[in-house]
Design a protein around this motif. Structure first.
Motif, mmCIF file in Angstrom:
data_model
loop_
_atom_site.group_PDB
_atom_site.id
_atom_site.type_symbol
_atom_site.label_atom_id
_atom_site.label_comp_id
_atom_site.label_asym_id
_atom_site.label_seq_id
_atom_site.Cartn_x
_atom_site.Cartn_y
_atom_site.Cartn_z
ATOM 1 N N THR A 1 0.956 -1.253 0.069
ATOM 2 C CA THR A 1 0.180 0.026 -0.039
ATOM 3 C C THR A 1 0.868 1.098 0.059
ATOM 4 N N ASP A 2 2.109 1.052 0.373
ATOM 5 C CA ASP A 2 2.924 2.332 0.562
ATOM 6 C C ASP A 2 3.632 2.668 -0.652
ATOM 7 N N PRO A 3 3.586 3.927 -1.385
ATOM 8 C CA PRO A 3 4.308 4.054 -2.345
ATOM 9 C C PRO A 3 5.682 3.856 -2.402
ATOM 10 N N ASN A 4 6.429 4.105 -1.239
ATOM 11 C CA ASN A 4 7.697 3.675 -0.931
ATOM 12 C C ASN A 4 8.117 2.354 -0.974
ATOM 13 N N ALA A 5 7.285 1.353 -0.272
ATOM 14 C CA ALA A 5 7.523 0.128 -0.573
ATOM 15 C C ALA A 5 7.192 -0.481 -1.833
ATOM 16 N N ILE A 6 6.412 0.145 -2.455
ATOM 17 C CA ILE A 6 6.132 -0.380 -3.806
ATOM 18 C C ILE A 6 7.248 -0.157 -4.898
ATOM 19 N N ALA A 7 7.849 1.176 -4.591
ATOM 20 C CA ALA A 7 9.184 1.699 -5.404
ATOM 21 C C ALA A 7 10.251 0.652 -5.157
ATOM 22 N N ARG A 8 10.401 0.324 -3.872
ATOM 23 C CA ARG A 8 11.548 -0.445 -3.441
ATOM 24 C C ARG A 8 11.330 -1.688 -4.045
ATOM 25 N N GLU A 9 10.088 -2.253 -4.012
ATOM 26 C CA GLU A 9 9.966 -3.684 -4.531
ATOM 27 C C GLU A 9 10.328 -3.778 -6.112
ATOM 28 N N GLU A 10 9.749 -2.697 -6.818
ATOM 29 C CA GLU A 10 9.859 -2.779 -8.388
ATOM 30 C C GLU A 10 11.402 -2.898 -8.585
ATOM 31 N N LEU A 11 12.187 -1.940 -7.854
ATOM 32 C CA LEU A 11 13.828 -1.781 -8.016
ATOM 33 C C LEU A 11 14.217 -3.074 -7.595
ATOM 34 N N MET A 12 13.994 -3.877 -6.623
ATOM 35 C CA MET A 12 14.340 -4.999 -6.529
ATOM 36 C C MET A 12 14.180 -5.967 -7.426
ATOM 37 N N GLU A 13 12.826 -6.018 -7.928
ATOM 38 C CA GLU A 13 12.566 -6.916 -9.028
ATOM 39 C C GLU A 13 13.330 -6.695 -10.141
ATOM 40 N N THR A 14 13.743 -5.415 -10.546
ATOM 41 C CA THR A 14 14.701 -5.155 -11.624
ATOM 42 C C THR A 14 15.893 -5.935 -11.580
ATOM 43 N N VAL A 15 16.352 -5.705 -10.314
ATOM 44 C CA VAL A 15 17.710 -6.264 -9.987
ATOM 45 C C VAL A 15 17.534 -7.860 -10.197
ATOM 46 N N GLY A 16 16.553 -8.481 -9.501
ATOM 47 C CA GLY A 16 16.401 -10.011 -9.601
ATOM 48 C C GLY A 16 16.367 -10.555 -11.201
ATOM 49 N N LYS A 17 15.336 -9.648 -11.992
ATOM 50 C CA LYS A 17 15.157 -9.883 -13.373
ATOM 51 C C LYS A 17 16.451 -10.100 -13.894
ATOM 52 N N ASN A 18 17.414 -9.184 -13.947
ATOM 53 C CA ASN A 18 18.474 -8.908 -14.793
ATOM 54 C C ASN A 18 19.612 -9.619 -14.014
#
Length: 147
Positions: free
Chosen positions: A25-42
């Motif tokens: 629900t928190d925009p900061n947590a969402i942004a962090r998750e998206e960034l870490m998903e980018t790291v994990g994907k690559n």
């Protein structure tokens, strides 16, 4: 029998409610998750090439490396604000109480990604240890691990 059905339905509804409440629900947590998903994907793209799970593709390897370097450079800004306590955030509060150490770990990630030789599957494999080590070091200290 009716009691068993009612119990089963209540259990299913409760699980659905818990799932709905478990959304970020928190925009900061969402942004962090998206960034870490980018790291994990690559990291996964490079790891799969190194292991021979996918064919080596020079352009894709270079793009994955660039994405990792870019993501590592965004860690400080993305994690700067802890935001509200998000019910499913995996970020430990120690990130913000040990901010300088966290930034050192993020810098290590960027350095490992930047130093990676992506000219072949073999050279990627040689660099994966440092990359994976940087991820593990940070996650061990600053991430709530999923069960």
């Amino acid at each position: 029998m009716k009691l068993a059905k009612a119990f089963a339905i209540a259990t299913i509804l409760a699980a659905g409610t818990a799932q709905a409440e478990a959304e970020r629900t928190d925009p900061n947590a969402i942004a962090r998750e998206e960034l870490m998903e980018t790291v994990g994907k690559n990291t996964g793209i490079l790891g799969d090439m190194a292991k021979g799970k996918t064919a080596f593709d020079a352009a894709q390897a270079e793009a994955a490396k660039a994405a990792l370097v870019e993501a590592a450079g965004k860690v400080e800004a993305t994690f700067a604000e802890p935001g509200a306590t998000d019910p499913v955030s995996e970020a430990k509060p120690e990130i913000w109480t040990n901010w300088e150490d966290f930034l050192v770990k993020a810098k290590t990630l960027g350095e490992a990604a930047g130093a990676m030789d992506v000219a072949s599957a073999e050279s990627i494999g040689a660099g994966m240890g440092k990359l994976g080590g940087a991820c593990k070091d940070c996650h061990t200290t600053y991430r709530v691990m999923k069960e």
